[in-house]
Design a protein around this motif. Structure first.
Motif: not given
Length: 262
Positions: A38-40, A42-47, A74-80, A215-223
């Motif tokens: 989840a935190h990945e 959120v980070a990717e979308q904001l990126h 959750g708030l912790m997910t956003v912080h991460r 990098p996260m997008w590429r990793q998910r796409s490759q998988a």
């Protein structure tokens, strides 16, 4: 500095995007795995939002509570997630009365990006129709490929995947990504389906330029590609179609959210 204020429709679009992905992950994996991603997400979308210039340099992101509400996490997910962006030198966090999370940089609002955003806005209806076709046709192509692929076609797909797995270059990965999908369609051995998807990919090509290759997008796409390949190799047409629908659904969710924010 006050937080960036975006139109209500913009926030509804982001919330819908987040919920769609989370539900998809719940259907296809264990709940613990979904939470770990989840935190990945959120980070990717904001990126991507930052890269598009939707948040200006030195401007602040919405508050942690707002982002948690938008993405349904959750708030912790956003912080991460913010921690990931900080490690990428995209944002910096400040405490205190005038604190918040502030954008450090990004590619800037240059003429090329302005033209891409303008085209995306002008051609939104055509792109939506192309997306609908891809969602319907590409899973069918994977199913047929699982039944009809040759040993040579499997070898070619394996080579593409192996090259994609070792590259750190976003542009090269995107090219290999396209080659993989084209290879699957060609292995389906239906000229009319191939022609239709070729036209769809041509319409959607520039939209991919609006999605920075993280990098996260590429990793998910490759998988996702590896899973589809395994199903095609095993001649499991039903699973190949299901995995393809899930894989392209993730991309489609992001494209639609970005197009509606332009």
């Amino acid at each position: 500095m006050a937080a960036v204020s975006l139109p209500p429709r913009r926030w509804r679009t982001l919330r819908s995007s987040g919920q769609t992905l989370m539900m998809g992950e719940m259907r296809t994996g264990q709940q613990a795995q979904r939470k770990s991603l989840a935190h990945e997400y959120v980070a990717e979308q904001l990126h991507r939002e930052i890269a598009l210039g939707l948040f200006t340099a030195r401007g602040s992101l919405p508050s942690v509570r707002e982002l948690a509400s938008v993405f349904g996490v959750g708030l912790m997910t956003v912080h991460r997630a913010i921690g990931i962006l900080e490690s990428q030198d995209l944002v910096t966090s400040k405490r205190g009365r005038a604190g918040g999370t502030f954008v450090i940089g990004g590619p800037g609002d240059d003429e090329a990006m302005r033209q891409l955003r303008a085209r995306g806005s002008a051609e939104a209806r055509v792109l939506e129709e192309a997306i609908d076709c891809r969602l319907d046709l590409e899973p069918q192509a994977s199913a047929w490929a699982a039944r009809r692929r040759s040993a040579a076609e499997l070898e070619s797909l394996r080579e593409v995947l192996d090259r994609a797995a070792v590259t750190d270059d976003g542009d090269e990965f995107n090219q290999l990504d396209g080659r993989f999908h084209i290879g699957i369609v060609q292995a389906a051995r239906n000229r009319f389906l191939e022609q239709a998807l070729e036209q769809v990919r041509a319409e959607l090509y520039f939209a991919a330029e609006l999605l920075p290759s993280t990098p996260m997008w590429r990793q998910r796409s490759q998988a996702g590609h590896e899973e589809i390949f395994a199903a095609v190799q095993a001649a499991d047409d039903e699973l190949a179609a299901q995995l393809t629908a899930r894989h392209i659904g993730y991309s489609v969710t992001s494209v639609r959210a970005l197009l509606r924010s332009l």
